[in-house]
Write an enzyme that holds these catalytic residues in place. Structure first.
Site, PDB file in Angstrom:
ATOM      1  N   LYS A 178       6.985   1.020  10.910  1.00 23.92           N
ATOM      2  CA  LYS A 178       6.394   1.922   9.930  1.00 23.92           C
ATOM      3  C   LYS A 178       4.931   2.193  10.264  1.00 23.92           C
ATOM      4  O   LYS A 178       4.152   1.266  10.452  1.00 23.92           O
ATOM      5  CB  LYS A 178       6.515   1.328   8.530  1.00 23.92           C
ATOM      6  N   THR A 211       0.333   3.210  -3.901  1.00 26.10           N
ATOM      7  CA  THR A 211       1.192   2.902  -2.751  1.00 26.10           C
ATOM      8  C   THR A 211       1.708   1.464  -2.753  1.00 26.10           C
ATOM      9  O   THR A 211       2.321   1.031  -1.782  1.00 26.10           O
ATOM     10  CB  THR A 211       0.430   3.153  -1.437  1.00 26.10           C
ATOM     11  N   GLY A 213       4.012  -1.501  -2.994  1.00 29.58           N
ATOM     12  CA  GLY A 213       5.457  -1.693  -2.959  1.00 29.58           C
ATOM     13  C   GLY A 213       6.228  -0.696  -2.119  1.00 29.58           C
ATOM     14  O   GLY A 213       7.456  -0.660  -2.181  1.00 29.58           O
ATOM     15  N   THR A 214       5.542   0.085  -1.306  1.00 27.19           N
ATOM     16  CA  THR A 214       6.253   1.086  -0.500  1.00 27.19           C
ATOM     17  C   THR A 214       7.188   0.433   0.515  1.00 27.19           C
ATOM     18  O   THR A 214       8.306   0.912   0.730  1.00 27.19           O
ATOM     19  CB  THR A 214       5.253   2.003   0.239  1.00 27.19           C
ATOM     20  N   GLY A 215       6.746  -0.659   1.128  1.00 29.34           N
ATOM     21  CA  GLY A 215       7.586  -1.319   2.127  1.00 29.34           C
ATOM     22  C   GLY A 215       8.837  -1.918   1.515  1.00 29.34           C
ATOM     23  O   GLY A 215       9.946  -1.770   2.050  1.00 29.34           O
ATOM     24  N   CYS A 216       8.681  -2.611   0.380  1.00 24.33           N
ATOM     25  CA  CYS A 216       9.843  -3.182  -0.319  1.00 24.33           C
ATOM     26  C   CYS A 216      10.825  -2.091  -0.710  1.00 24.33           C
ATOM     27  O   CYS A 216      12.046  -2.243  -0.565  1.00 24.33           O
ATOM     28  CB  CYS A 216       9.391  -3.917  -1.580  1.00 24.33           C
TER      29      CYS A 216
END
Length: 503
Positions: A178, A211, A213-216
């Site tokens: 990412k 932004t 928690g975008t990865g989770c």
């Protein structure tokens, strides 16, 4: 399906494909995600993000909490349980060996989006040796990819490609690196690698503080789409589109006083509780009862296209395609806009047959193209990654090409002779089975299908076959509502019988 976050490592795995019905004809069996993750008291990441993402994507989510955090929009202040632990990773690995899953998605959470360090170096070796070789996909950000590889900061797309390849050599089937924090990039660029080809997935960079928690959420969405039957690259594309859409929707929302806030996973905080029914991405189960309109039939029975679409949806159609070969462009566009409103108010995807210009102008959910129409690859370029594209196929070769071109599903037929297309060669049930078994995409059967033979089609029990597409059996009848209900009941019964035989 299951999504697992081990302390500072998040993984997802799913245990079963979605099937339309259980042995009890009256009940749906929803796709299922298990999240084993840390709890975020601020509700923007971790278990809370997983629950909200799965709910938004129409997937049931159950939970196991491995860590309790105290945090807010400023950052993580206290961590209990989210400590580097070789033992926890080992227990998870043993459990996965003992109870195999169909897909494992690993999100190596080591540094939060806000920059807080969530894991020390002692866990990395066990992580590399135990989890990565079992993973179907891993989803590190730039810092996590660097940590896993023990290398310097990734600064370019070329660096991301090299990292993805090296990470792939550690064992996972797929890797997505990412690039949301990539310096000097105007776009949000992610690099997906399947062991042979690289895909640069680009989207608009949303200017917002929200932004957290975008990865989770991205990893949860991938797991949810896999649970619904998607293949890996389409699942990743849907997840990226979902996060981008949620960030854009939430960019002006103010929650907390810190520098980084959460975003709205459900798209409801700005609408006074009025839920938007517009779906993001493609759900293969939508192919279950695929209604294809016909202008000649509507004219024959003296009804408008909007009335026909309403009746089909009320009867149980799960997706609608507008096939209006003879309509003038202006009239077709106005009708398509009206049908879009009807479909989206019910949460039903609307596709346009052939006419990409109409699909773009009315903001339909996608298009369906034939072998003599615009190639799916060109349609994908014009429509973008988030729209649905279906392709008519009769052969294994055509099905493979549709997958290469970026289609989301194929329509295979005609299964039986039909009057809706001249000189349409039939493939029969055996031809349908052959294409389904070879296809890497979900399949909807089409051609001469009605309430009397739809059960036989669905009872072929080929895994990729998700439903039937019908024209005359619905729209060349006096009462569309009655015929749709009748066909829906037949399909439910067939799906239930198939499930009983396969179990």
């Amino acid at each position: 399906m299951a999504y697992t976050q081990v302390l500072s490592t998040s993984c997802m795995f799913y245990k079963e494909d979605r099937v339309p019905m259980t042995s009890d004809n009256s009940k749906m069996k929803p796709p299922h995600v298990l999240t084993v993750a840390g709890s975020d008291s601020g509700a923007g990441a971790g278990i809370q993000a997983d629950l909200k993402t799965c709910a938004a994507r129409g997937v049931y989510c159950s939970t196991v909490i491995t860590a309790v955090t105290a945090q807010n929009t400023v950052g993580v202040q206290v961590k209990t349980g989210m400590l580097p632990s070789v033992g926890i990773v080992s227990v998870l690995s043993q459990s996965l060996h003992e109870f195999p899953v169909r897909a494992l998605v690993v999100d190596p959470v080591m540094v939060s989006t806000s920059g807080d360090v969530l894991a020390g170096p002692s866990i990395l070796a066990e992580f590399r040796e135990e989890l990565l070789p079992m993973a179907d996909i891993i989803t590190p950000n730039l810092k996590e990819a660097s940590a896993l590889l023990g290398c310097q900061q990734l600064k370019t797309v070329s660096d991301m490609r090299s990292a993805a390849k090296l990470l792939h050599e550690m064992g996972p089937r797929y890797v997505i690196v990412k690039g949301g924090d990539l310096p000097d990039s105007l776009d949000a660029v992610d690099v997906f690698f399947d062991g042979q080809d690289f895909y640069e997935l680009r989207s608009s960079r949303i200017k917002t503080r929200n932004t957290h928690g975008t990865g989770c959420s991205l990893a949860s969405c991938i797991a949810a789409e896999l649970a619904k039957g998607s293949s890996m690259l389409p699942a990743v594309k849907v997840a990226k589109c979902y996060v981008e859409t949620a960030l854009d929707y939430s960019k002006d929302i103010a929650i907390g006083n810190g520098t980084q806030g959460p975003f709205d996973h459900i798209f409801r905080l700005k609408s006074n509780g009025q839920k938007s029914h517009r779906q993001v991405g493609f759900n293969p189960s939508d192919l279950f009862l695929y209604a294809v309109t016909d202008s000649g039939m509507n004219e024959k029975w003296g009804r408008s296209i909007t009335d026909a679409v309403k009746a089909a949806i009320e009867g149980g159609a799960t997706i609608v395609q507008l096939r209006e070969k003879d309509a003038e462009t202006h009239k077709f566009l106005e009708a398509a806009k009206a049908c879009c409103e009807i479909c989206h108010s019910h949460g039903i995807p609307l596709l346009i047959n052939d006419r990409i210009d109409i699909a773009l102008a009315c903001d339909a959910d996608g298009v369906h193209v034939g072998q003599s129409d615009m190639p799916a690859s060109v349609a994908r370029t014009l429509l973008g990654p988030e729209k649905i594209i279906g392709v008519s196929c009769k052969t294994i070769e055509q099905a493979h090409q549709a997958w290469i071109d970026g289609a989301d599903y194929i329509g295979c037929g005609g299964v039986y002779p039909t009057n809706t297309k001249a000189n349409n060669l039939t493939v029969g049930l055996e031809g349908l089975k052959t294409v389904c078994k070879a296809s890497k995409l979900p399949v909807v059967a089409i051609g001469g299908i009605n309430a009397s033979n739809a059960g036989s089609v669905m009872e072929t029990a080929v895994q990729n076959l998700k439903g039937v597409a019908v024209v005359s059996a619905l729209f060349d009848r006096e009462c569309i509502l009655t015929e749709t209900r009748k066909l829906h009941a037949v399909l439910k019964t067939a799906a239930s019988m198939t499930l009983q035989r396969t179990h």
